[in-house]
Enzyme design. Structure first.
Site, PDB file in Angstrom:
ATOM      1  N   ASP A  21      -4.948 -14.630   3.181  1.00 53.51           N
ATOM      2  CA  ASP A  21      -4.459 -13.771   2.091  1.00 53.51           C
ATOM      3  C   ASP A  21      -4.368 -14.642   0.848  1.00 53.51           C
ATOM      4  OD1 ASP A  21      -3.675 -11.185   3.452  1.00 53.51           O
ATOM      5  OD2 ASP A  21      -2.470 -12.565   4.629  1.00 53.51           O
ATOM      6  N   ASP A  79      -3.770  -4.623   9.672  1.00 54.10           N
ATOM      7  CA  ASP A  79      -2.755  -5.509   9.107  1.00 54.10           C
ATOM      8  C   ASP A  79      -2.165  -6.291  10.281  1.00 54.10           C
ATOM      9  OD1 ASP A  79      -1.103  -6.734   7.279  1.00 54.10           O
ATOM     10  OD2 ASP A  79      -0.245  -4.889   6.482  1.00 54.10           O
ATOM     11  N   HIS A 128      -3.638  -1.555   1.266  1.00 55.78           N
ATOM     12  CA  HIS A 128      -3.353  -1.342   2.684  1.00 55.78           C
ATOM     13  C   HIS A 128      -3.555   0.148   2.970  1.00 55.78           C
ATOM     14  CE1 HIS A 128      -0.856  -4.751   1.275  1.00 55.78           C
ATOM     15  NE2 HIS A 128      -1.064  -5.285   2.464  1.00 55.78           N
ATOM     16  N   HIS A 134       6.819  -5.072   7.132  1.00 57.64           N
ATOM     17  CA  HIS A 134       7.091  -6.265   7.941  1.00 57.64           C
ATOM     18  C   HIS A 134       8.310  -6.018   8.832  1.00 57.64           C
ATOM     19  CE1 HIS A 134       4.848  -8.060   4.536  1.00 57.64           C
ATOM     20  NE2 HIS A 134       4.380  -8.862   5.469  1.00 57.64           N
ATOM     21  N   ARG A 155       2.294  -7.066  -6.397  1.00 58.22           N
ATOM     22  CA  ARG A 155       0.983  -7.282  -5.777  1.00 58.22           C
ATOM     23  C   ARG A 155      -0.008  -6.171  -6.135  1.00 58.22           C
ATOM     24  NH1 ARG A 155       2.416  -7.579   0.346  1.00 58.22           N
ATOM     25  NH2 ARG A 155       0.202  -8.128   0.557  1.00 58.22           N
TER      26      ARG A 155
END
Length: 518
Positions: A101, A287, A201, A213, A170
């Protein structure tokens, strides 16, 4: 490094278990112990995994988002990264596809490497899209210098939720057309150096208030709304031709009959929507499968890996149960299903290894960062003339910066007492503010006492505020009451220099805030 066979040769010559091993992309860490490095070498050699995704350390990986483990610093990180890649490639029967990443450069994962601006900073710079192309190009050069083939970026999520805990800075912004134009420039810049990309995503993580997460975000919109917004950048970039799509861990009821299954393991969403409806036949990568949005619900080793593959993922990123996953896929998948994924993966590998040349050294980001700083600086509140008038007063300069420093709460509070004394008799204050962290949890790292101090200062005095960080952090401040608020977005030296020149009146602000703060 072993020569890579052609796709047709691979389909004929690899055994079925070797093919299934190629689906897996476990995590590799530059701060692993020798014992952990040897374990990964053995895994590569014995199970023929197809690639690796590099992270800094086990303590900084996805499921340590809460920050419970101490992160080790490594001054020689880039050399360690290069040497580990060489070492792991030697352990592989077939060349490994190496990914990372690197949304804003290798620095996202590897310290002491070049860092370029965050996507939100590039989003403020719509009048000069070419600079975003150059960012993609420069980051790709650094990837090649390390031996990395695949940059798992850019983020094409449209950040429409100001409280988004994980995307935010981001994202290129909250306007879908701007996200498409900037992401396209970034992808083309990366591709110009022969490095692979992955848009993420899918099907869109921008309007969420949960960090995947840690838990499963829910996007409760109609399919028509999703097609018009979240899915729009993905469709536009798919039409342009992208190497791969990363699927996020999201609950999107409008896209599936099985609302219990997250998007990353949902056949309706990956095979049904992404492949069949949107026409994407390239590589789909999951992911990280260790993320709590999915991992905590599938505790049988190998089950999650099988579900992710069966749903339509070709590459299983950060899979933790390689041997069990291989066995479960061998028991449940058809040979045709496996071969289709191998065909996609090998086509990508051939592209990655075609005319591969290692760049000798890392890029110098200074010049490009300076250009981006000039184009992105944003006057959020106030006017140029109000700053000019302020400049002619007997103003006091106050710097509030804790970014990258470790202080106890008591030390911070003691500093506030000193700052209060410093400005007690001042009526005009030039405030240079850098939030303690880029991520929004815990008010971007600010103590409530710090927020109260700044807002009290704004209420009682004439303040010109220059902000060096994630603009969403301004949500906790009463910026409408300042004489002027200027956003510089990054705390790099180049952005500080540009802010200084702007305050002195020798440089105009050209940027536009790419998101809404309300």
């Amino acid at each position: 490094m072993n020569k890579i066979p052609s796709t047709s040769e691979a389909l004929k010559s690899l055994s079925i278990s070797e093919k299934v091993g190629q689906l897996f992309m476990p995590a590799a860490f530059i701060n692993d112990t020798e014992e952990e490095i040897q374990q990964l070498e053995k895994l590569i050699s014995n199970h023929h995994v197809g690639g690796l995704c590099f992270f800094h350390s086990r303590a900084s990986a996805a499921t340590n988002f809460e920050g419970k483990k101490k992160v080790i610093k490594n001054e020689n990180s880039f050399e360690v990264l290069k040497n580990l890649i060489i070492r792991y490639q030697k352990a592989a029967t077939y060349p490994l596809l190496i990914s990372i990443d690197a949304e804003w450069g290798l620095a996202m994962r590897i310290e002491n490497t070049p860092q370029y601006p965050y996507a939100i900073t590039l989003g403020a710079n719509l009048k000069n899209i070419d600079l975003t192309f150059e960012v993609g190009k420069q980051i790709a050069k650094d990837c090649k210098a390390a031996g990395i083939h695949w940059n798992l970026s850019p983020v094409v999520d449209i950040n429409t939720n100001p409280n988004n805990p994980v995307i935010g800075y981001r994202s290129f912004g909250d306007d879908k057309e701007n996200v498409v134009s900037l992401a396209t420039a970034y992808v083309k810049g990366t591709q110009s150096e022969g490095v692979l990309t992955s848009i993420k995503h899918f099907p869109g993580h921008g309007d969420t208030a949960t960090d995947s997460h840690l838990g499963l975000p829910v996007i409760d919109k109609t399919k028509a709304e999703l097609l018009a917004n979240e899915l729009y950048p993905f469709q536009q970039l798919i039409n342009e031709g992208v190497d791969s799509v990363m699927v996020g861990h999201l609950s999107v009821p409008a896209l599936t009959n099985n609302t219990n299954l997250p998007s990353s393991i949902n056949k309706d969403i990956i095979t049904g929507v992404l492949r069949n409806e949107m026409g994407f036949d390239g590589v789909v990568i999951s992911d990280a499968l260790n993320m709590h949005a999915v991992s905590k619900n599938y505790t049988t080793p190998g089950e999650l890996e099988w579900l992710a593959f069966d749903a339509g993922n070709d590459v299983l990123c950060f899979a933790e149960y390689i041997e069990d996953g291989i066995q479960m896929i061998l028991e449940n998948a058809t040979e045709a299903q496996i071969n289709k994924s191998i065909e996609r993966i090998w086509t990508l590998k051939e592209k990655a290894f075609r005319n591969i040349t290692l760049d000798k050294g890392l890029t110098d980001p200074s010049s490009l960062n300076r250009k981006i700083a000039e184009q992105s600086l944003t006057l959020l509140h106030g006017t140029t003339s109000s700053i000019a008038s302020f400049r002619n007063t007997n103003y006091c300069t106050l710097t509030l910066k804790r970014f990258g420093t470790e202080q106890t709460n008591q030390e911070i509070l003691d500093n506030l007492i000193e700052m209060r004394k410093e400005i007690e008799n001042e009526s005009e204050i030039l405030l240079l503010l850098t939030p303690p962290q880029i991520k929004p949890n815990n008010n971007f790292g600010f103590l409530q006492e710090e927020i109260d101090f700044v807002n009290e200062m704004i209420d009682l005095k004439k303040v010109v505020l220059y902000h060096f960080g994630n603009p969403y952090a301004l949500k906790v401040l009463n910026t409408s009451k300042t004489t002027a608020t200027v956003i510089a977005y990054q705390n790099f030296k180049e952005f500080q220099d540009v802010a200084t020149e702007h305050f002195s009146g020798t440089l105009e602000s050209k940027g536009k805030l790419p998101v809404s703060l309300s």
